[in-house]
Design a protein around this motif. Structure first.
Motif, PDB file in Angstrom:
ATOM      1  N   VAL A  13      52.426  70.509  58.920  1.00  0.00           N
ATOM      2  CA  VAL A  13      52.285  69.076  58.526  1.00  0.00           C
ATOM      3  C   VAL A  13      50.682  68.665  58.985  1.00  0.00           C
ATOM      4  N   VAL A  14      49.847  68.353  58.041  1.00  0.00           N
ATOM      5  CA  VAL A  14      48.583  67.914  58.121  1.00  0.00           C
ATOM      6  C   VAL A  14      48.384  66.472  58.185  1.00  0.00           C
ATOM      7  N   ALA A  15      49.089  65.914  57.424  1.00  0.00           N
ATOM      8  CA  ALA A  15      48.983  64.162  57.421  1.00  0.00           C
ATOM      9  C   ALA A  15      50.098  63.621  57.013  1.00  0.00           C
ATOM     10  N   VAL A  16      49.981  62.099  57.138  1.00  0.00           N
ATOM     11  CA  VAL A  16      51.044  61.307  56.525  1.00  0.00           C
ATOM     12  C   VAL A  16      50.336  60.059  55.789  1.00  0.00           C
ATOM     13  N   VAL A  61      51.952  67.266  53.397  1.00  0.00           N
ATOM     14  CA  VAL A  61      51.405  65.804  53.705  1.00  0.00           C
ATOM     15  C   VAL A  61      52.787  64.945  53.254  1.00  0.00           C
ATOM     16  N   VAL A  62      53.254  64.178  54.098  1.00  0.00           N
ATOM     17  CA  VAL A  62      54.505  63.392  54.073  1.00  0.00           C
ATOM     18  C   VAL A  62      53.864  62.299  53.464  1.00  0.00           C
ATOM     19  N   ASP A  98      46.672  49.179  35.946  1.00  0.00           N
ATOM     20  CA  ASP A  98      45.470  49.224  36.491  1.00  0.00           C
ATOM     21  C   ASP A  98      45.392  49.399  37.842  1.00  0.00           C
ATOM     22  N   ALA A  99      46.445  48.502  38.641  1.00  0.00           N
ATOM     23  CA  ALA A  99      46.528  48.293  40.034  1.00  0.00           C
ATOM     24  C   ALA A  99      47.093  49.505  40.486  1.00  0.00           C
ATOM     25  N   TRP A 100      48.073  50.352  39.741  1.00  0.00           N
ATOM     26  CA  TRP A 100      48.735  51.381  40.165  1.00  0.00           C
ATOM     27  C   TRP A 100      47.838  52.553  40.050  1.00  0.00           C
ATOM     28  N   GLN A 101      47.090  52.514  39.152  1.00  0.00           N
ATOM     29  CA  GLN A 101      46.175  53.784  39.034  1.00  0.00           C
ATOM     30  C   GLN A 101      44.978  53.805  40.031  1.00  0.00           C
ATOM     31  N   VAL A 102      44.530  52.409  40.574  1.00  0.00           N
ATOM     32  CA  VAL A 102      43.696  52.251  41.716  1.00  0.00           C
ATOM     33  C   VAL A 102      44.410  52.758  42.930  1.00  0.00           C
ATOM     34  N   THR A 103      45.782  52.423  43.181  1.00  0.00           N
ATOM     35  CA  THR A 103      46.417  52.692  44.472  1.00  0.00           C
ATOM     36  C   THR A 103      46.585  54.385  44.202  1.00  0.00           C
ATOM     37  N   MET A 104      46.799  54.925  43.314  1.00  0.00           N
ATOM     38  CA  MET A 104      47.123  56.256  43.449  1.00  0.00           C
ATOM     39  C   MET A 104      45.419  57.162  43.512  1.00  0.00           C
ATOM     40  N   GLY A 105      44.463  56.256  43.020  1.00  0.00           N
ATOM     41  CA  GLY A 105      43.094  56.887  43.299  1.00  0.00           C
ATOM     42  C   GLY A 105      42.819  56.872  44.743  1.00  0.00           C
ATOM     43  N   ARG A 106      43.104  55.686  45.185  1.00  0.00           N
ATOM     44  CA  ARG A 106      42.708  55.677  47.004  1.00  0.00           C
ATOM     45  C   ARG A 106      43.731  56.473  47.477  1.00  0.00           C
ATOM     46  N   MET A 107      45.038  56.754  47.106  1.00  0.00           N
ATOM     47  CA  MET A 107      45.756  57.927  47.874  1.00  0.00           C
ATOM     48  C   MET A 107      45.068  59.141  47.802  1.00  0.00           C
ATOM     49  N   ALA A 108      44.910  59.599  46.638  1.00  0.00           N
ATOM     50  CA  ALA A 108      44.383  60.769  46.273  1.00  0.00           C
ATOM     51  C   ALA A 108      42.850  61.005  47.273  1.00  0.00           C
ATOM     52  N   LYS A 109      42.193  59.925  47.316  1.00  0.00           N
ATOM     53  CA  LYS A 109      40.878  60.224  48.088  1.00  0.00           C
ATOM     54  C   LYS A 109      41.144  60.494  49.599  1.00  0.00           C
ATOM     55  N   VAL A 110      42.277  60.024  50.153  1.00  0.00           N
ATOM     56  CA  VAL A 110      42.573  60.454  51.691  1.00  0.00           C
ATOM     57  C   VAL A 110      43.480  61.638  51.560  1.00  0.00           C
ATOM     58  N   VAL A 111      44.345  61.875  50.639  1.00  0.00           N
ATOM     59  CA  VAL A 111      45.319  62.986  50.828  1.00  0.00           C
ATOM     60  C   VAL A 111      44.604  64.202  50.262  1.00  0.00           C
ATOM     61  N   LEU A 168      53.451  68.003  48.677  1.00  0.00           N
ATOM     62  CA  LEU A 168      53.758  66.600  49.347  1.00  0.00           C
ATOM     63  C   LEU A 168      55.078  66.368  49.023  1.00  0.00           C
ATOM     64  N   VAL A 169      55.426  65.800  50.586  1.00  0.00           N
ATOM     65  CA  VAL A 169      56.912  65.456  50.651  1.00  0.00           C
ATOM     66  C   VAL A 169      57.020  64.165  50.528  1.00  0.00           C
ATOM     67  N   GLY A 170      57.968  63.466  49.417  1.00  0.00           N
ATOM     68  CA  GLY A 170      58.332  62.170  49.266  1.00  0.00           C
ATOM     69  C   GLY A 170      59.320  61.704  49.963  1.00  0.00           C
ATOM     70  N   VAL A 171      59.410  60.705  50.750  1.00  0.00           N
ATOM     71  CA  VAL A 171      60.568  60.337  51.542  1.00  0.00           C
ATOM     72  C   VAL A 171      61.276  59.344  50.625  1.00  0.00           C
ATOM     73  N   GLU A 172      62.739  59.611  50.519  1.00  0.00           N
ATOM     74  CA  GLU A 172      63.878  58.740  49.715  1.00  0.00           C
ATOM     75  C   GLU A 172      63.679  57.437  49.820  1.00  0.00           C
ATOM     76  N   SER A 173      63.521  56.640  49.002  1.00  0.00           N
ATOM     77  CA  SER A 173      63.225  56.876  47.413  1.00  0.00           C
ATOM     78  C   SER A 173      61.994  56.553  46.969  1.00  0.00           C
ATOM     79  N   ARG A 174      61.519  55.252  47.595  1.00  0.00           N
ATOM     80  CA  ARG A 174      60.286  54.779  47.031  1.00  0.00           C
ATOM     81  C   ARG A 174      59.097  55.642  47.291  1.00  0.00           C
TER      82      ARG A 174
END
Length: 171
Positions: free
Chosen positions: A141-144, A115-116, A31-44, A52-58
């Motif tokens: 690059v439009v955001a981080v 987005v990074v 549930d917490a992970w889903q909420v986190t991804m939802g909040r990230m989706a709202k800003v990104v 989306l460029v993910g920085v190694e590793s996390r």
């Protein structure tokens, strides 16, 4: 939901005086992970990224599911020698020495909106380096964005694009 309730703090890791904010406990709580991804989706999402460029590793753990959610591509930014094939590399200075980040040459096309993403923003050096590398490859690059920001380290000051975070720690 307060996402901080799902992030474990580990004192003196990886060395004395460092307080490590561990997202393993966040990832383990659906549930917490889903909420986190939802909040990230709202800003990104409003930046309409192509990749989306993910920085190694996390950062991979943040960028890959978010790319799926937003319907865009996912690209890995890794340390030197970890990616197969031809890569673009960028060497940058750290407080004590230097480091290198690489992206495979054909992963960012000229003009693509980028987005990074990472799990945590500390001093901002790696995020700034990945932004510069994506820019050199022709990306716009439009955001981080990160889940966690350590505000006392002023990492966002090293960026010349908008920065977003879900959780902030002042110490």
């Amino acid at each position: 939901m307060d996402i901080r309730d799902h992030i474990r703090s580990i004192p003196d890791f990886p060395k004395p005086g460092i307080n490590f904010y561990d997202i393993s406990t966040l990832l383990a709580e659906p549930d917490a992970w889903q909420v986190t991804m939802g909040r990230m989706a709202k800003v990104v999402g409003p930046y309409a990224p192509d990749v989306l460029v993910g920085v190694e590793s996390r950062g991979f753990l943040v960028a890959a599911p978010l790319a799926l959610k937003l319907g865009c591509g996912f690209v890995m930014a890794r340390k030197s020698g970890k990616l197969p094939g031809a890569t673009e590399r960028y060497e940058y200075q750290l407080e004590y020495g230097s480091d290198v980040v690489e992206i495979q040459k054909d992963m960012i096309a000229p003009g693509q909106r980028v987005v990074v993403l990472d799990d945590l923003m500390a001093t901002g050096g790696t995020a700034a380096a990945v932004c510069e590398l994506a820019h050199r490859m022709g990306g716009e690059v439009v955001a981080v964005a990160c889940i966690i920001e350590l505000t006392f380290l002023n990492g966002r000051d090293r960026l010349d694009v908008p920065f977003h975070t879900v959780v902030q720690y002042a110490s």
